[in-house]
Design a protein around this motif. Sequence first.
Motif, short mmCIF file in Angstrom:
data_model
loop_
_atom_site.label_atom_id
_atom_site.label_comp_id
_atom_site.label_asym_id
_atom_site.label_seq_id
_atom_site.Cartn_x
_atom_site.Cartn_y
_atom_site.Cartn_z
N LYS A 1 52.13 45.53 44.55
CA LYS A 1 51.86 45.94 43.17
C LYS A 1 50.62 45.18 42.71
O LYS A 1 50.53 43.96 42.86
CB LYS A 1 53.04 45.61 42.25
CG LYS A 1 54.34 46.29 42.65
CD LYS A 1 54.29 47.75 42.29
CE LYS A 1 55.66 48.38 42.56
NZ LYS A 1 55.62 49.80 42.55
N MET A 2 49.64 45.89 42.18
CA MET A 2 48.38 45.26 41.80
C MET A 2 48.54 44.22 40.68
O MET A 2 47.91 43.17 40.75
CB MET A 2 47.33 46.31 41.44
CG MET A 2 46.88 47.15 42.66
SD MET A 2 46.14 46.18 44.01
CE MET A 2 47.47 46.17 45.21
N PRO A 3 49.41 44.43 39.68
CA PRO A 3 49.59 43.36 38.69
C PRO A 3 50.12 42.07 39.34
O PRO A 3 49.68 40.98 38.99
CB PRO A 3 50.61 43.94 37.71
CG PRO A 3 50.42 45.42 37.81
CD PRO A 3 50.11 45.67 39.27
N ALA A 4 51.02 42.22 40.30
CA ALA A 4 51.56 41.04 41.00
C ALA A 4 50.46 40.37 41.83
O ALA A 4 50.36 39.14 41.87
CB ALA A 4 52.74 41.42 41.88
N LEU A 5 49.63 41.17 42.49
CA LEU A 5 48.52 40.61 43.27
C LEU A 5 47.56 39.85 42.37
O LEU A 5 47.15 38.73 42.69
CB LEU A 5 47.79 41.71 44.04
CG LEU A 5 46.55 41.27 44.83
CD1 LEU A 5 46.93 40.26 45.92
CD2 LEU A 5 45.84 42.48 45.43
N ARG A 6 47.21 40.43 41.24
CA ARG A 6 46.30 39.75 40.31
C ARG A 6 46.89 38.42 39.86
O ARG A 6 46.20 37.40 39.81
CB ARG A 6 45.99 40.64 39.10
CG ARG A 6 45.10 41.82 39.43
CD ARG A 6 44.61 42.54 38.18
NE ARG A 6 45.66 43.14 37.39
CZ ARG A 6 46.14 44.37 37.57
NH1 ARG A 6 45.66 45.14 38.55
NH2 ARG A 6 47.09 44.85 36.79
N GLU A 7 48.17 38.42 39.56
CA GLU A 7 48.84 37.19 39.11
C GLU A 7 48.85 36.13 40.22
O GLU A 7 48.56 34.96 39.98
CB GLU A 7 50.27 37.52 38.69
CG GLU A 7 51.03 36.34 38.11
CD GLU A 7 52.42 36.73 37.64
OE1 GLU A 7 53.37 36.02 38.01
OE2 GLU A 7 52.54 37.73 36.91
N GLU B 1 39.31 35.41 36.66
CA GLU B 1 38.97 36.76 36.20
C GLU B 1 39.22 37.82 37.27
O GLU B 1 38.31 38.55 37.65
CB GLU B 1 37.52 36.81 35.73
CG GLU B 1 37.22 35.97 34.51
CD GLU B 1 37.91 36.47 33.25
OE1 GLU B 1 37.97 37.69 33.03
OE2 GLU B 1 38.41 35.63 32.50
N VAL B 2 40.42 37.88 37.77
CA VAL B 2 40.77 38.79 38.86
C VAL B 2 41.03 40.20 38.32
O VAL B 2 41.80 40.39 37.39
CB VAL B 2 42.02 38.28 39.61
CG1 VAL B 2 42.41 39.25 40.71
CG2 VAL B 2 41.78 36.89 40.17
N GLU B 3 40.35 41.17 38.91
CA GLU B 3 40.57 42.59 38.63
C GLU B 3 40.82 43.29 39.95
O GLU B 3 40.32 42.85 40.99
CB GLU B 3 39.34 43.23 37.98
CG GLU B 3 39.01 42.76 36.59
CD GLU B 3 37.81 43.52 36.06
OE1 GLU B 3 38.00 44.64 35.54
OE2 GLU B 3 36.69 43.00 36.21
N THR B 4 41.55 44.39 39.91
CA THR B 4 41.76 45.19 41.12
C THR B 4 41.33 46.62 40.84
O THR B 4 41.28 47.06 39.70
CB THR B 4 43.24 45.17 41.56
OG1 THR B 4 44.07 45.58 40.47
CG2 THR B 4 43.66 43.79 42.04
N LEU B 5 40.99 47.31 41.91
CA LEU B 5 40.61 48.72 41.84
C LEU B 5 41.49 49.48 42.80
O LEU B 5 41.53 49.15 44.00
CB LEU B 5 39.13 48.90 42.20
CG LEU B 5 38.64 50.35 42.31
CD1 LEU B 5 38.70 51.04 40.95
CD2 LEU B 5 37.22 50.38 42.87
N GLN B 6 42.18 50.47 42.31
CA GLN B 6 43.09 51.29 43.10
C GLN B 6 44.21 50.42 43.68
O GLN B 6 44.33 49.25 43.36
CB GLN B 6 42.32 52.04 44.19
CG GLN B 6 41.20 52.88 43.64
CD GLN B 6 40.16 53.27 44.68
OE1 GLN B 6 40.04 52.64 45.71
NE2 GLN B 6 39.41 54.31 44.38
#
Length: 173
Positions: free
Chosen positions: A18-24, A33-38
């Motif tokens: 899950k991208m929110p979990a990865l960012r966290e 300042e972590v952002e993810t795309l797709q």
Amino acid sequence: MPRTVALIRGVGGPTAMKMPALREVLASAGLGEVETLQVAGNVVLDDGGRSPAEISATIRGAVRAAFGFDLPVIVRTHAELTDVRARNPFATAAEGRWVQTVFLAERPTAATPLEVPADYPEEAVVDGREVFVRYPEGIGGSKLQAGWFEKRLGVTGTARNANTVAKLIEMSA
């Protein structure tokens, strides 16, 4: 200030995150300042003065600890991504989603030639730490996936299409 892009190889299917979990997880590992795309392992972040090797090792370790997946991570700066787009001989092809860049962890040895079989419709060019590929008949049915290039060049790589590369350049500006 331009940001750095990390490309995590092999995200999806059994290694989906899950991208929110990865960012966290990555923010907790000290990456700013972590952002993810797709949902494909595309991460844009502030490097905090860290080298690409340090960023790669930090992300790989954090993903392994949090999710249990040991996935290679290839890092490029904003300037490097911009240069990649400028060097892509297929950049003007109308079908941007069918033009890919295979980002390599390191430059293949000069003794490693790359020849696409004559009966394949694809075109591929190795240039530095990238392989540029045009898929005139689409990517899905092609035998020339990133693994094909990895095996022949002896270098770990991960592919992104031209549209994704353009968006990562925009996000990292």
